[in-house]
Structures are given as structure tokens and as C-alpha cells.
Design a protein around this motif. Structure first.
Motif, PDB file in Angstrom:
ATOM      1  N   UNK A 193       0.843  -1.203   0.000  1.00  0.00           N
ATOM      2  CA  UNK A 193       0.000   0.000   0.000  1.00  0.00           C
ATOM      3  C   UNK A 193       0.875   1.248   0.000  1.00  0.00           C
ATOM      4  N   UNK A 194       1.908   1.265   0.842  1.00  0.00           N
ATOM      5  CA  UNK A 194       2.824   2.410   0.882  1.00  0.00           C
ATOM      6  C   UNK A 194       3.514   2.604  -0.455  1.00  0.00           C
ATOM      7  N   UNK A 195       3.885   1.503  -1.107  1.00  0.00           N
ATOM      8  CA  UNK A 195       4.529   1.586  -2.418  1.00  0.00           C
ATOM      9  C   UNK A 195       3.595   2.192  -3.460  1.00  0.00           C
ATOM     10  N   UNK A 196       2.329   1.800  -3.417  1.00  0.00           N
ATOM     11  CA  UNK A 196       1.370   2.360  -4.369  1.00  0.00           C
ATOM     12  C   UNK A 196       1.194   3.865  -4.171  1.00  0.00           C
ATOM     13  N   UNK A 197       1.153   4.297  -2.923  1.00  0.00           N
ATOM     14  CA  UNK A 197       1.027   5.737  -2.655  1.00  0.00           C
ATOM     15  C   UNK A 197       2.262   6.478  -3.147  1.00  0.00           C
ATOM     16  N   UNK A 198       3.440   5.926  -2.905  1.00  0.00           N
ATOM     17  CA  UNK A 198       4.661   6.579  -3.384  1.00  0.00           C
ATOM     18  C   UNK A 198       4.694   6.636  -4.910  1.00  0.00           C
ATOM     19  N   UNK A 199       4.258   5.572  -5.575  1.00  0.00           N
ATOM     20  CA  UNK A 199       4.226   5.560  -7.035  1.00  0.00           C
ATOM     21  C   UNK A 199       3.256   6.611  -7.567  1.00  0.00           C
ATOM     22  N   UNK A 200       2.100   6.720  -6.915  1.00  0.00           N
ATOM     23  CA  UNK A 200       1.119   7.731  -7.317  1.00  0.00           C
ATOM     24  C   UNK A 200       1.701   9.127  -7.146  1.00  0.00           C
ATOM     25  N   UNK A 201       2.379   9.374  -6.043  1.00  0.00           N
ATOM     26  CA  UNK A 201       2.990  10.686  -5.813  1.00  0.00           C
ATOM     27  C   UNK A 201       4.062  10.982  -6.869  1.00  0.00           C
ATOM     28  N   UNK A 202       4.819   9.947  -7.262  1.00  0.00           N
ATOM     29  CA  UNK A 202       5.827  10.151  -8.314  1.00  0.00           C
ATOM     30  C   UNK A 202       5.162  10.503  -9.642  1.00  0.00           C
ATOM     31  N   UNK A 203       4.072   9.811  -9.966  1.00  0.00           N
ATOM     32  CA  UNK A 203       3.380  10.094 -11.226  1.00  0.00           C
ATOM     33  C   UNK A 203       2.788  11.499 -11.247  1.00  0.00           C
ATOM     34  N   UNK A 248       3.861  13.999  -9.287  1.00  0.00           N
ATOM     35  CA  UNK A 248       4.897  14.990  -9.025  1.00  0.00           C
ATOM     36  C   UNK A 248       4.611  15.860  -7.824  1.00  0.00           C
ATOM     37  N   UNK A 249       3.738  15.379  -6.921  1.00  0.00           N
ATOM     38  CA  UNK A 249       3.412  16.135  -5.709  1.00  0.00           C
ATOM     39  C   UNK A 249       3.349  15.172  -4.528  1.00  0.00           C
ATOM     40  N   UNK A 250       3.484  15.711  -3.316  1.00  0.00           N
ATOM     41  CA  UNK A 250       3.314  14.926  -2.108  1.00  0.00           C
ATOM     42  C   UNK A 250       1.862  15.016  -1.675  1.00  0.00           C
ATOM     43  N   UNK A 251       1.231  13.858  -1.488  1.00  0.00           N
ATOM     44  CA  UNK A 251      -0.184  13.817  -1.143  1.00  0.00           C
ATOM     45  C   UNK A 251      -0.431  13.740   0.359  1.00  0.00           C
ATOM     46  N   UNK A 252       0.551  13.209   1.102  1.00  0.00           N
ATOM     47  CA  UNK A 252       0.383  13.038   2.539  1.00  0.00           C
ATOM     48  C   UNK A 252       1.609  13.570   3.290  1.00  0.00           C
ATOM     49  N   UNK A 253       1.331  14.122   4.464  1.00  0.00           N
ATOM     50  CA  UNK A 253       2.392  14.427   5.420  1.00  0.00           C
ATOM     51  C   UNK A 253       2.418  13.283   6.419  1.00  0.00           C
ATOM     52  N   UNK A 254       3.566  12.618   6.551  1.00  0.00           N
ATOM     53  CA  UNK A 254       3.667  11.447   7.408  1.00  0.00           C
ATOM     54  C   UNK A 254       4.675  11.705   8.513  1.00  0.00           C
ATOM     55  N   UNK A 255       4.348  11.263   9.715  1.00  0.00           N
ATOM     56  CA  UNK A 255       5.334  11.184  10.787  1.00  0.00           C
ATOM     57  C   UNK A 255       5.000   9.961  11.615  1.00  0.00           C
ATOM     58  N   UNK A 256       5.730   9.729  12.675  1.00  0.00           N
ATOM     59  CA  UNK A 256       5.542   8.501  13.452  1.00  0.00           C
ATOM     60  C   UNK A 256       4.215   8.482  14.191  1.00  0.00           C
ATOM     61  N   UNK A 257       3.559   9.618  14.306  1.00  0.00           N
ATOM     62  CA  UNK A 257       2.344   9.691  15.115  1.00  0.00           C
ATOM     63  C   UNK A 257       1.074   9.862  14.296  1.00  0.00           C
ATOM     64  N   UNK A 258       1.176  10.444  13.101  1.00  0.00           N
ATOM     65  CA  UNK A 258      -0.047  10.724  12.357  1.00  0.00           C
ATOM     66  C   UNK A 258       0.216  10.816  10.868  1.00  0.00           C
ATOM     67  N   UNK A 259      -0.879  10.765  10.111  1.00  0.00           N
ATOM     68  CA  UNK A 259      -0.858  10.944   8.663  1.00  0.00           C
ATOM     69  C   UNK A 259      -1.882  12.022   8.344  1.00  0.00           C
ATOM     70  N   UNK A 260      -1.481  13.011   7.550  1.00  0.00           N
ATOM     71  CA  UNK A 260      -2.392  14.092   7.181  1.00  0.00           C
ATOM     72  C   UNK A 260      -2.296  14.349   5.677  1.00  0.00           C
ATOM     73  N   UNK A 261      -3.385  14.793   5.099  1.00  0.00           N
ATOM     74  CA  UNK A 261      -3.380  15.192   3.700  1.00  0.00           C
ATOM     75  C   UNK A 261      -2.666  16.524   3.530  1.00  0.00           C
ATOM     76  N   UNK A 262      -1.848  16.632   2.488  1.00  0.00           N
ATOM     77  CA  UNK A 262      -1.316  17.932   2.112  1.00  0.00           C
ATOM     78  C   UNK A 262      -2.400  18.701   1.374  1.00  0.00           C
ATOM     79  N   UNK A 263      -2.144  19.941   1.032  1.00  0.00           N
ATOM     80  CA  UNK A 263      -3.128  20.709   0.261  1.00  0.00           C
ATOM     81  C   UNK A 263      -3.365  20.050  -1.095  1.00  0.00           C
ATOM     82  N   UNK A 264      -2.306  19.484  -1.683  1.00  0.00           N
ATOM     83  CA  UNK A 264      -2.465  18.769  -2.952  1.00  0.00           C
ATOM     84  C   UNK A 264      -3.334  17.540  -2.756  1.00  0.00           C
ATOM     85  N   UNK A 265      -3.136  16.834  -1.643  1.00  0.00           N
ATOM     86  CA  UNK A 265      -3.947  15.655  -1.361  1.00  0.00           C
ATOM     87  C   UNK A 265      -5.405  15.999  -1.162  1.00  0.00           C
ATOM     88  N   UNK A 266      -5.668  17.098  -0.447  1.00  0.00           N
ATOM     89  CA  UNK A 266      -7.055  17.521  -0.244  1.00  0.00           C
ATOM     90  C   UNK A 266      -7.726  17.856  -1.566  1.00  0.00           C
TER      91      UNK A 266
END
Length: 299
Positions: free
Chosen positions: A32-42, A44-62
Motif C-alpha cells: 500500500x505504501x509503495x502504491x502511494x509513493x508511485x502515485x505521488x511520483x506520477x 509529481x506532488x506529495x499527497x500526505x504528510x507522514x510522521x511517526x504519530x499521524x498521517x495528514x493530507x497535504x493541500x495537494x492531497x485535499x
């Protein structure tokens, strides 16, 4: 762009947690993580902000979420329309729900529908808080919503499926954790973690009402979009919160639950639908729900 990437993105965007999204899609988390990274590469934007505690949508993701949902629904409509002629069965019910409090009831309903009528599809709308779900049912953008009473919306019917109680969640090393029960007044000076004030959460409303009844306004120092994140923050020592008995399945190191002293504050979880909704698929789902999610005998 592969449709499975869009499916993966929508699941993570609604759950805001890779593990829960993977479970929902019935797949392992690394692919699943690989698919999200591939989508972001296609893209050319970051869709999620990730850290050890939470996952949030970026403005591009929203910005990407609603168009992605629309594409998946259009493709699904085309596929189902082609298959419907062959099997003589077609139906879709859009369901709004929010997180942890639907942890037990939602799977019971989806499994029962799938078993009884495989041709009926439940389209899930996650992160739809009770008040928002009610509004969307009323305006017709949802067929069925998981809500909490009271419901005073004209033209909306409801049926109670669960009675929940308000309880306190706090860090294990908190002095109050040594007590069997906690009086709401004892939380007057505590920092709180809760849902956003304007998100339509009835649990946030119940928290504020309980605190006001104890003679104080809660000092909310951190807001989070779902009970999983809220309780993780409590476990981390950020603050305390009031949650529901239906969320006690969330067990984390550093987290304890304690009942509140005095008369219990009860919240009634219910299904809501437009009274004038003539969808045969909805009526079938409501009939199935009568058995899968019966009204508690005490009511």
C-alpha cells in the motif's frame, strides 16, 4: 495511472492511517505504501504528510481527494451497469461513518449485506462525523448515516443501534489513573485533546457539555481528526479526553480508561436516512440492518 493507486489513495485519505487503510483494502501495508509513493511520483506532488504519530493530507492531497473519488465511482458505475444486465440485480447505498465508534457496528452491517445480497454495494464515506452525516442524509448526498440522537432534522428517520456511555481516557502515569472513577470536576485544570470544534462531532459536543456541567470550560490544547489519533496523543501525555465505551477496543501502551463518577452520560448511536428516499437498495439494507444491528432491548 492505475485505478488501484486511486483506490489506495482514497482509503488512506479517509482512514488517515496506513495500517487501517491496508486492513480495509485487505492487503499488506508495505505494498500500500509503495502504491502511494508511485502515485505521488506520477503526479509529481506529495499527497500526505507522514510522521511517526499521524498521517495528514497535504493541500495537494485535499484537492485530489474528491476528483479521485469521482473517477472511482464513474468506473464502478460503468462496470456495475455492464454486469447488472447479466445478473438482473443492481444497487448502491452510500454510507457515512466516522472512525472508532463504528468499529464493531459497521463490519456487522457490511458482512450481512454482502452475505444476503452480493449485488448490493455499500459505498463507504469515512471521516463523516455524526452531525455532518445527518446534514448529508438530509440533503440527499448520503443514503444512510451513522449518527447520534437527538435528531431534530425534518424528513429524516432514525433507529437506535447502540447505547454508549461517556468515559475518561488518560495517561497511565496520571495521578487520577489510580482512581476507580473520576469526577468530572477533577478534570477542570487538565489539558484536553479532542475533535476539532467545527467538524460536526457529537462527541466533542458531549465533552464540552459534560465539562460545563462540572463548572468549567475544557482547555483543549490539541485537536485531532479521529479517536485513534486522539487516544494516541493521550497515551503520549499530551492531555486527557472524554471518549465513548465503544472506543475501548483501542488499546495502547500508556493509555487507561476510567468511568466517570455520578449518573452516566449516555449517547444513543443510530442509523439515519431520508424518510422519502425511495431507493429499493436502501430499503433492503435497512431490513438487513434490523437483524445485523438490532435496537437494544432496553429501549
Amino acid at each position: 495511472m492505475e485505478l488501484r493507486y486511486l483506490t489506495a489513495f482514497v482509503a488512506v485519505a479517509e482512514e488517515l492511517h496506513f495500517g487501517r487503510a491496508a486492513k480495509r483494502l485487505q492487503m499488506a501495508q508495505p505494498p500500500l505504501s509503495q502504491q502511494i509513493r508511485q502515485l505521488e511520483r506520477e503526479l509529481g506532488v506529495q499527497l500526505f504528510e507522514r510522521n511517526t504519530r499521524s498521517v495528514r493530507l497535504t493541500s495537494a492531497g485535499e484537492s485530489f481527494l474528491e476528483p479521485a473519488r469521482a473517477v472511482l465511482e464513474d468506473v464502478d458505475t460503468a462496470v456495475r451497469a455492464a454486469k447488472a444486465a447479466g445478473r438482473g440485480e443492481y444497487g448502491r447505498v452510500t454510507v457515512g461513518f466516522a472512525g472508532a465508534s463504528s468499529h464493531e457496528s459497521l463490519p456487522l452491517l457490511t458482512r450481512a449485506v454482502r452475505t444476503a445480497h452480493p449485488g448490493l454495494e455499500l459505498v463507504m464515506r469515512g471521516q463523516t462525523y455524526a452531525n455532518v452525516a445527518l446534514a448529508k442524509v438530509a440533503d440527499g448526498s448520503l443514503d444512510l448515516g451513522f449518527v447520534r440522537l437527538p435528531v431534530n432534522q425534518p424528513g429524516v428517520s432514525t433507529r437506535v443501534i447502540e447505547v454508549e456511555e461517556l468515559i475518561c481516557a488518560l495517561p497511565t502515569d496520571h495521578p487520577l489513573a489510580q482512581q476507580d472513577r473520576i469526577a468530572i470536576e477533577q478534570l477542570a485544570d487538565e489539558p484536553f485533546v479532542s475533535f476539532p470544534a467545527n467538524a460536526g462531532s457529537t462527541l466533542r459536543d458531549a465533552l464540552v457539555k459534560a465539562c460545563v456541567s462540572g463548572g468549567f470550560n475544557p482547555r483543549v490544547v490539541q485537536e485531532a481528526p479521529d479517536s485513534y489519533t486522539i487516544l494516541a496523543l493521550v497515551a503520549a501525555g499530551v492531555g486527557v479526553t472524554l471518549t465513548l465505551t465503544s472506543c475501548q477496543h483501542i488499546q495502547q501502551t500508556g493509555l487507561v480508561y476510567r468511568p466517570l463518577a455520578g449518573e452516566p452520560t449516555r449517547l444513543h448511536a443510530a442509523l439515519a436516512w431520508r424518510t422519502d428516499n425511495t431507493s429499493a437498495a436502501l430499503r433492503t439494507v435497512l431490513e438487513i440492518a434490523e437483524e445485523a444491528l438490532p435496537t437494544p432491548a432496553a429501549l
